[in-house]
Design a protein around this motif. Structure first.
Motif, PDB file in Angstrom:
ATOM      1  N   TYR A  85      19.390 -47.834  17.021  1.00 31.87           N
ATOM      2  CA  TYR A  85      20.039 -46.614  16.183  1.00 31.87           C
ATOM      3  C   TYR A  85      19.102 -45.721  16.464  1.00 31.87           C
ATOM      4  O   TYR A  85      19.851 -44.598  15.663  1.00 31.87           O
ATOM      5  N   VAL A  86      18.313 -45.662  15.270  1.00 36.50           N
ATOM      6  CA  VAL A  86      17.138 -44.678  15.359  1.00 36.50           C
ATOM      7  C   VAL A  86      15.985 -43.963  15.664  1.00 36.50           C
ATOM      8  O   VAL A  86      15.319 -45.107  16.399  1.00 36.50           O
TER       9      VAL A  86
ATOM     10  N   LEU B  83      15.784 -28.835  11.704  1.00 37.25           N
ATOM     11  CA  LEU B  83      17.032 -29.145  12.745  1.00 37.25           C
ATOM     12  C   LEU B  83      16.306 -30.237  14.438  1.00 37.25           C
ATOM     13  O   LEU B  83      17.378 -31.000  14.314  1.00 37.25           O
ATOM     14  N   GLU B  84      15.082 -29.645  14.311  1.00 39.63           N
ATOM     15  CA  GLU B  84      14.280 -30.741  15.324  1.00 39.63           C
ATOM     16  C   GLU B  84      15.079 -31.832  14.737  1.00 39.63           C
ATOM     17  O   GLU B  84      15.060 -33.086  15.591  1.00 39.63           O
ATOM     18  N   GLU B  85      14.254 -31.755  13.111  1.00 41.13           N
ATOM     19  CA  GLU B  85      14.233 -33.722  13.059  1.00 41.13           C
ATOM     20  C   GLU B  85      15.423 -34.040  13.532  1.00 41.13           C
ATOM     21  O   GLU B  85      16.163 -35.308  14.450  1.00 41.13           O
ATOM     22  N   ILE B  86      17.120 -33.376  12.735  1.00 39.73           N
ATOM     23  CA  ILE B  86      18.246 -34.054  13.835  1.00 39.73           C
ATOM     24  C   ILE B  86      18.512 -33.801  14.859  1.00 39.73           C
ATOM     25  O   ILE B  86      19.060 -35.383  15.133  1.00 39.73           O
ATOM     26  N   TRP B  87      17.936 -32.797  15.814  1.00 36.51           N
ATOM     27  CA  TRP B  87      18.253 -33.147  16.678  1.00 36.51           C
ATOM     28  C   TRP B  87      17.574 -34.202  17.947  1.00 36.51           C
ATOM     29  O   TRP B  87      18.333 -34.618  18.300  1.00 36.51           O
ATOM     30  N   SER B  88      16.566 -35.121  17.121  1.00 35.41           N
ATOM     31  CA  SER B  88      15.986 -35.784  17.853  1.00 35.41           C
ATOM     32  C   SER B  88      16.493 -37.320  17.228  1.00 35.41           C
ATOM     33  O   SER B  88      15.872 -38.441  17.497  1.00 35.41           O
ATOM     34  N   ARG B  89      17.631 -37.284  15.980  1.00 35.54           N
ATOM     35  CA  ARG B  89      17.228 -38.582  15.737  1.00 35.54           C
ATOM     36  C   ARG B  89      16.187 -39.267  15.067  1.00 35.54           C
ATOM     37  O   ARG B  89      16.322 -40.375  14.819  1.00 35.54           O
ATOM     38  N   LEU B  91      15.620 -38.563  11.920  1.00 27.54           N
ATOM     39  CA  LEU B  91      15.303 -37.902  10.253  1.00 27.54           C
ATOM     40  C   LEU B  91      15.365 -39.737   9.087  1.00 27.54           C
ATOM     41  O   LEU B  91      14.748 -39.497   8.382  1.00 27.54           O
ATOM     42  N   GLY B  92      16.133 -40.493   9.681  1.00 25.48           N
ATOM     43  CA  GLY B  92      15.959 -41.497   9.285  1.00 25.48           C
ATOM     44  C   GLY B  92      14.582 -42.142   9.427  1.00 25.48           C
ATOM     45  O   GLY B  92      14.038 -42.425   8.241  1.00 25.48           O
ATOM     46  N   HIS B  93      13.843 -42.622   9.870  1.00 29.39           N
ATOM     47  CA  HIS B  93      12.658 -42.623  10.252  1.00 29.39           C
ATOM     48  C   HIS B  93      12.246 -41.291   9.077  1.00 29.39           C
ATOM     49  O   HIS B  93      11.178 -42.135   8.456  1.00 29.39           O
ATOM     50  N   VAL B  94      11.851 -40.764   9.266  1.00 27.32           N
ATOM     51  CA  VAL B  94      10.957 -39.672   8.126  1.00 27.32           C
ATOM     52  C   VAL B  94      11.625 -39.764   6.368  1.00 27.32           C
ATOM     53  O   VAL B  94      10.481 -40.343   6.018  1.00 27.32           O
ATOM     54  N   ALA B 253      22.395 -35.932  -3.880  1.00 29.32           N
ATOM     55  CA  ALA B 253      23.861 -35.695  -3.300  1.00 29.32           C
ATOM     56  C   ALA B 253      23.845 -36.678  -1.541  1.00 29.32           C
ATOM     57  O   ALA B 253      25.071 -37.517  -1.391  1.00 29.32           O
ATOM     58  N   ALA B 254      22.362 -36.317  -1.008  1.00 25.85           N
ATOM     59  CA  ALA B 254      23.237 -37.160   0.462  1.00 25.85           C
ATOM     60  C   ALA B 254      22.965 -38.590   0.561  1.00 25.85           C
ATOM     61  O   ALA B 254      22.983 -39.425   0.980  1.00 25.85           O
ATOM     62  N   ARG B 255      21.954 -38.794  -0.632  1.00 24.74           N
ATOM     63  CA  ARG B 255      21.392 -40.010  -1.490  1.00 24.74           C
ATOM     64  C   ARG B 255      23.196 -41.023  -1.958  1.00 24.74           C
ATOM     65  O   ARG B 255      22.992 -42.401  -0.863  1.00 24.74           O
ATOM     66  N   VAL B 256      23.217 -40.393  -2.254  1.00 32.21           N
ATOM     67  CA  VAL B 256      24.537 -40.486  -2.696  1.00 32.21           C
ATOM     68  C   VAL B 256      25.679 -41.058  -2.158  1.00 32.21           C
ATOM     69  O   VAL B 256      26.398 -42.034  -1.766  1.00 32.21           O
ATOM     70  N   SER B 257      25.715 -40.088  -0.770  1.00 34.71           N
ATOM     71  CA  SER B 257      27.109 -40.147  -0.107  1.00 34.71           C
ATOM     72  C   SER B 257      27.031 -40.953   0.787  1.00 34.71           C
ATOM     73  O   SER B 257      27.764 -40.948   1.786  1.00 34.71           O
ATOM     74  N   GLY B 258      25.674 -40.927   1.376  1.00 33.44           N
ATOM     75  CA  GLY B 258      25.552 -41.592   3.094  1.00 33.44           C
ATOM     76  C   GLY B 258      25.032 -40.595   3.486  1.00 33.44           C
ATOM     77  O   GLY B 258      25.011 -41.347   5.269  1.00 33.44           O
ATOM     78  N   ALA B 259      24.637 -39.845   3.410  1.00 29.59           N
ATOM     79  CA  ALA B 259      24.841 -38.419   4.532  1.00 29.59           C
ATOM     80  C   ALA B 259      23.958 -38.414   5.344  1.00 29.59           C
ATOM     81  O   ALA B 259      23.730 -38.219   6.354  1.00 29.59           O
ATOM     82  N   LEU B 260      22.423 -39.107   4.535  1.00 33.54           N
ATOM     83  CA  LEU B 260      21.047 -39.247   5.513  1.00 33.54           C
ATOM     84  C   LEU B 260      21.205 -39.986   6.329  1.00 33.54           C
ATOM     85  O   LEU B 260      20.688 -39.728   7.560  1.00 33.54           O
ATOM     86  N   LEU B 261      22.291 -40.944   6.195  1.00 34.88           N
ATOM     87  CA  LEU B 261      22.572 -42.176   7.606  1.00 34.88           C
ATOM     88  C   LEU B 261      23.466 -41.268   8.512  1.00 34.88           C
ATOM     89  O   LEU B 261      23.307 -42.334   9.976  1.00 34.88           O
ATOM     90  N   SER B 262      23.983 -39.837   8.271  1.00 33.49           N
ATOM     91  CA  SER B 262      25.249 -39.554   9.512  1.00 33.49           C
ATOM     92  C   SER B 262      25.238 -38.095   9.530  1.00 33.49           C
ATOM     93  O   SER B 262      25.811 -37.449   9.969  1.00 33.49           O
ATOM     94  N   ILE B 263      23.738 -37.277   9.401  1.00 28.88           N
ATOM     95  CA  ILE B 263      23.754 -36.318   8.950  1.00 28.88           C
ATOM     96  C   ILE B 263      23.969 -36.122  10.714  1.00 28.88           C
ATOM     97  O   ILE B 263      24.098 -34.190  10.313  1.00 28.88           O
ATOM     98  N   GLY B 264      23.590 -36.495  11.488  1.00 30.08           N
ATOM     99  CA  GLY B 264      23.459 -35.574  13.240  1.00 30.08           C
ATOM    100  C   GLY B 264      25.465 -35.351  13.252  1.00 30.08           C
ATOM    101  O   GLY B 264      25.459 -34.621  14.861  1.00 30.08           O
ATOM    102  N   GLU B 265      26.095 -35.961  12.146  1.00 32.60           N
ATOM    103  CA  GLU B 265      27.334 -35.758  13.179  1.00 32.60           C
ATOM    104  C   GLU B 265      27.719 -34.523  12.410  1.00 32.60           C
ATOM    105  O   GLU B 265      27.397 -34.126  11.157  1.00 32.60           O
TER     106      GLU B 265
END
Lengths: 246, 265
Positions: A85-86, B83-89, B91-94, B253-265
């Motif tokens: 999923y990543v 944004l290229e990292e977000i578009w290619s999904r 960021l999770g790996h990075v 804050a993104a690590r607290v809210s979980g935004a890094l898991l769904s940042i592309g949305e």
């Protein structure tokens, strides 16, 4: 010996939702641990906290002896992660993707490592192809190669054989078994493939509604629930047919 | 040493992307070249109508266009690389690699500098070839002007990235638009004194306004106004610290809210 993973009272709350509810567990060095649970059970949240991607609301995590609250980068260099999923950058070739992560993880002799992984995971014909043009099964193998680029001591795998045909899935499982046996790598495996969990895992954590509702070796769980396979154990727990012993 | 390798790793990822994507390379040069065509002919028209004074005005206009592109390309280069990292999904790996957040920012800055040079250099050459305007006539001070405008682009981009971390990809439009919104206050084409008195403090809080006041003085009189440069450097330091603080807070804050898991949305 230090545990590869030690989680104590791990909790994650999003506003009114309790995603993970004070779970505690350890993963001994070299073990393959299965993390099972239905959708929304808290598996992904737990893995995200183990990787430092998510800060727990309460509790502590030690990975390879490092406190993830204060020393996560030391742990991250010694672990890795794979999930279908990543994605990896689609326009980069497989070799370029592996090179990127080789640099990010400080791998020495990157080209040699890529050649080793390509030979072991049957990627030689794919190295120059853009990652976005691969089939789902090929992508899974490339993601696995990425997750092994730094010879991790701890590997977090989310559905590692999803979308693989039975033959390739079996190859990957065999490879993971051999890799863990040869390197002593600890693997935490989230999977919905019960046969895979039964085959690979020495210990299983069953999650439901953010809690660990049962745990033990696959043989223990089968005996405790009086079932012949883990799928039935999973269904018993998911459908509240039996109470476990968390 | 390890930091340098990680920074290079992320840079390599973007350089490999450009090697395989000619539309991205074209996009880098397209807008600065187009801008130079439009404003170059406009300047030539003004110079032909007004005479010697018009030539100075035309030079100031072209200098403004080129240097503002330095800020624009720097800001966009950094934000779009993120944004290229977000578009290619990806960021999770990075974010689960050992790459530190400051190393991520350093790699984005380095990529922004490369993108800026690739984008603006053809426009500078076009100005020289078509309109006989040589930006390098400003002398060595040009380097200081350019560095200050690049720095301004970078801290604005860091602010945009912070908003993307906080609000997700919904904030990505800011990557293209935010600096255009600042243009009226940046005194790119006219002095700060032209602005209404109540707007002047806003302009003077921006490093760009001081850079362009300095550029106009240098082109008009040949004198270097070091006070303007000092203000630009001081303001850039202050704004960079503020943007870095904002980024650190939003990343956490993104690590607290979980935004890094769904940042592309």
């Amino acid at each position: 010996m230090t545990d590869a993973i030690r989680a104590d009272g791990l909790t994650k709350r999003y506003a009114a939702t309790l995603a993970v509810d004070a779970i505690s567990f350890t993963a001994p060095m070299g073990a393959i641990i299965g993390l099972l649970g239905g959708n929304g059970a808290g598996k992904t949240t737990t893995i995200a906290m183990l990787m430092g991607l998510l800060i727990p609301t309460a509790g502590t995590i030690h990975v390879l002896g490092h406190d993830m609250a204060t020393d996560r980068f030391a742990a991250l260099a010694r672990m890795n992660f794979s999930s279908p999923y990543v994605a990896l950058p689609a326009r980069l070739s497989v070799a370029e993707n592996l090179r990127v992560y080789g640099h990010l993880y400080g791998v020495r002799q990157i080209e040699k490592r890529i050649a080793e992984l390509a030979a072991e995971l049957d990627l030689n014909d794919l190295l120059d192809r853009p990652a976005g043009q691969l089939s789902a099964g090929q992508k899974t193998r490339v993601a696995l190669a990425k997750s092994l680029i730094n010879r991790p001591e701890l590997l977090l795998l989310d559905e590692p054989t999803a979308s693989l045909d039975p033959d390739t899935g079996d190859m990957v499982r065999t490879w993971l078994e051999r890799y863990a046996a040869e390197t002593g790598c600890t693997i935490l495996l989230a999977s919905h493939n019960m046969a895979e969990v039964e085959r690979l895992c020495s210990h299983v954590l069953m999650m439901k509604q953010g809690k660990i509702v049962d745990r033990g070796s696959p043989a223990d769980l089968l005996a405790r629930y009086g079932r012949d396979d883990l799928e039935d154990v999973f269904l018993d727990i998911a459908r509240n047919r039996r109470e476990g012993t968390p | 040493m390890n930091s340098a390798r990680r920074i290079w790793g992320l840079m390599y990822r973007h350089l490999a992307l450009y090697r395989r994507s000619w539309p991205r390379l074209l996009e880098l040069t397209y807008w600065p070249t187009l801008q130079m065509c439009i404003w170059g002919f406009t300047s030539a028209f003004i110079a032909s109508r007004i005479g010697v004074g018009g030539q100075v005005a035309a030079g100031i206009l072209l200098g403004g266009v080129l240097l503002w592109e330095v800020a624009l390309r720097s800001q966009m280069g950094m934000a779009i690389s993120f944004l290229e990292e977000i578009w290619s999904r990806n960021l999770g790996h990075v974010f689960v690699s050992p790459l530190r957040p400051w190393e991520l920012v350093a790699a984005l800055i380095a990529m922004s500098a490369i993108r800026m040079v690739i984008g603006v250099l053809p426009a500078i050459l076009l100005a020289w070839g078509l309109y006989a305007f040589n930006l390098f006539d400003l002398g060595p001070v040009l380097i200081l002007f350019a560095i200050n405008l690049m720095a301004m682009g970078w801290w604005i981009a860091l602010g945009v990235i912070s908003l993307i971390l906080r609000h997700g990809a919904g904030a990505e439009a800011l990557a293209w638009s935010v600096l255009f919104g600042i243009t009226p206050f940046a005194a790119v084409f006219y002095p700060v004194s032209i602005l209404p008195a109540w707007l002047q403090p806003i302009a003077l809080a921006l490093p760009a306004a001081h850079v362009f006041e300095g550029m106009r003085a240098a082109l008009d009189t040949g004198l270097i106004h070091w006070d303007h440069l000092a203000w630009a450097i001081g303001l850039n330091i202050a704004w960079t610290l503020a943007a870095a603080l904002l980024f650190a807070r939003q990343f956490r804050a993104a690590r607290v809210s979980g935004a890094l898991l769904s940042i592309g949305e």
